[in-house]
Design a protein around this motif. Structure first.
Motif, PDB file in Angstrom:
ATOM      1  N   ALA A 110      -0.388  -0.677   8.517  1.00  0.00           N
ATOM      2  CA  ALA A 110      -0.385  -1.557   7.345  1.00  0.00           C
ATOM      3  C   ALA A 110      -0.243  -3.020   7.756  1.00  0.00           C
ATOM      4  O   ALA A 110      -0.968  -3.900   7.258  1.00  0.00           O
ATOM      5  N   VAL A 120       0.867  -1.170   0.000  1.00  0.00           N
ATOM      6  CA  VAL A 120       0.000   0.000   0.000  1.00  0.00           C
ATOM      7  C   VAL A 120       0.905   1.221   0.000  1.00  0.00           C
ATOM      8  O   VAL A 120       1.903   1.270   0.721  1.00  0.00           O
ATOM      9  N   ALA A 152       3.676  -1.446   3.826  1.00  0.00           N
ATOM     10  CA  ALA A 152       3.743  -0.044   3.421  1.00  0.00           C
ATOM     11  C   ALA A 152       4.908   0.173   2.464  1.00  0.00           C
ATOM     12  O   ALA A 152       6.031  -0.255   2.729  1.00  0.00           O
ATOM     13  N   THR A 177       3.671   1.917   9.051  1.00  0.00           N
ATOM     14  CA  THR A 177       3.970   0.499   8.828  1.00  0.00           C
ATOM     15  C   THR A 177       3.213  -0.375   9.817  1.00  0.00           C
ATOM     16  O   THR A 177       2.830  -1.507   9.495  1.00  0.00           O
TER      17      THR A 177
END
Length: 414
Positions: A218, A5, A225, A215
């Protein structure tokens, strides 16, 4: 294998994803401490539409610095309006960081009330889980996080894609209001894809020590991330914008250099912003110095005007507030400046002149309760019965918006 992402430094950078049309036919659910929706600056929409014909990514038009008044069609505070022009955005659910409470609908209305409508009907509604309103070509729902599941179940019938500004996790003082697990849980409720996350450290909204939270969020979603920021580093210390937003002392901008140019002017203006509340005189010096480098800051002009107003110097205040409006009439800060400038007019010239200014404000800001209260008082004092009745009608509508199942609009401009 975890899916990547994108993790951006500044929220407007999500424009790099727009050629893939991530919002087309979907409802976007955005977790953000601020609503980044307002009319685009003059020329912004035309420049964006030109990208569709010239095979140019909208990301090329993002402001390269986290302030207004610099080259670029849009930036961190108005990119959703840009997305409505070129990225297929039609439906946006803004999830603010504050939770619901008795009377939260009034807070929701207030949070969108400084967005200029240009006279376009806004069709506001409230119910037990949301405020819905049309602004900047977007069907917007304001939904507190604890009511999100109910809103999605009742009102969202398209696929969902989510977007996260990590400043949603903290308050304006840098204290955590939510945990990474809270956020991950809400994203899970939304279903669908997570389009992107943003740090907002460069713009001063998320303290640098919390950058690892991206992070963390995620990972809790089973994602990885991927740092995707493309904007250059700012030509000033990383924490300067944080000091500006908090109004805390910062070191001086350093010696002047004739060849400094607009970037040095911006740095000078930012230092003026950090001290405007305590020392408007120094802020005025910074405003003039920045202008000498080719940068005139509407933000700093507003802050100086507000400080002078608080000191009772209404004439100087109005001069700076009008300058803020002249420099950036579409910004919500410009709306603030117009309201305070009209109050200064009341003190300097009396109710008749002030009523003219407030009446014009009401046409542009139909959801701003304080404006309509002032219109009612001034119109009554001037014996203007038609304007008094119009203001009373608008205030009745705004009152009904705090009650679930608001009635149809009955006042012009809504």
């Amino acid at each position: 294998m975890p899916v990547d992402v994108d993790l951006f430094e500044e929220h407007g950078e999500v424009a790099a994803l727009w050629p893939d049309r991530p919002y087309h036919g979907r409802t976007v659910v955005c977790f953000d401490r601020h609503l980044d929706l307002k009319p685009l600056a003059p020329g912004g929409e035309k420049a964006l539409r030109a990208t569709r014909d010239g095979n140019v990514s909208p990301a090329e038009l993002v402001r390269r610095l986290p302030v207004r008044g610099v080259p670029g069609a849009f930036g961190l505070d108005d990119f959703w309006s840009a997305a409505a022009v070129v990225a297929g955005l039609t439906d946006l659910v803004w999830v603010p960081s504050w939770r619901s409470y008795a009377g939260w609908q009034a807070h929701a209305v207030d949070s969108v009330s400084l967005i200029r409508t240009g006279g376009t009907p806004t069709e506001p509604r409230t119910d037990g889980c949301c405020l819905t309103v049309t602004l900047c070509g977007v069907r917007l729902a304001v939904v507190p996080p604890d009511l999100l599941a109910r809103h999605l179940d009742r009102h969202v019938h398209m696929d969902v894609v989510t977007d996260i500004d990590l400043d949603w996790l903290v308050d304006e003082h840098g204290r955590f209001e939510h945990t990474a697990q809270d956020l991950a849980g809400l994203v899970g409720v939304c279903g669908g894809a997570l389009a992107a996350m943003t740090w907002s450290t460069r713009s001063g909204f998320l303290p640098a020590e919390y950058r690892t939270v991206g992070t963390d969020v995620a990972a809790r979603l089973g994602l990885r991330a991927r740092e995707s920021s493309f904007l250059p580093t700012t030509p000033w210390p990383e924490d300067l914008m944080l000091h500006v937003h908090r109004g805390t002392a910062v070191p001086g901008p350093g010696p002047a250099h004739k060849e400094g140019g607009p970037e040095q002017g911006i740095a000078v203006a930012l230092h003026g912003l950090a001290q405007a509340g305590l020392s408007p005189g120094r802020a005025e010096e910074c405003f003039e110095r920045a202008a000498g480098y080719g940068y005139r800051s509407s933000w700093l002009a507003y802050k100086i005007g507000a400080a002078r107003y608080a000191l009772g110097d209404h004439r100087t205040a109005r001069e700076y507030l009008r300058e803020a409006v002249r420099l950036d009439p579409e910004d919500t800060l410009g709306a603030h400046a117009r309201i305070m400038g009209a109050r200064a007019t009341l003190r300097l010239e009396g109710p008749a002149a002030a009523l003219s200014e407030f009446r014009a404000l009401g046409a542009e800001l139909p959801l701003r309760r304080g404006v309509w209260k002032t219109v009612r008082v001034l119109a009554s004092a001037e014996g203007d019965t038609d304007t008094t009745r119009a203001a009373e009608g608008q205030l009745r509508l705004l009152e009904r918006l705090t009650v679930p199942g608001a009635a149809e609009p009955d006042a012009e401009g809504m």
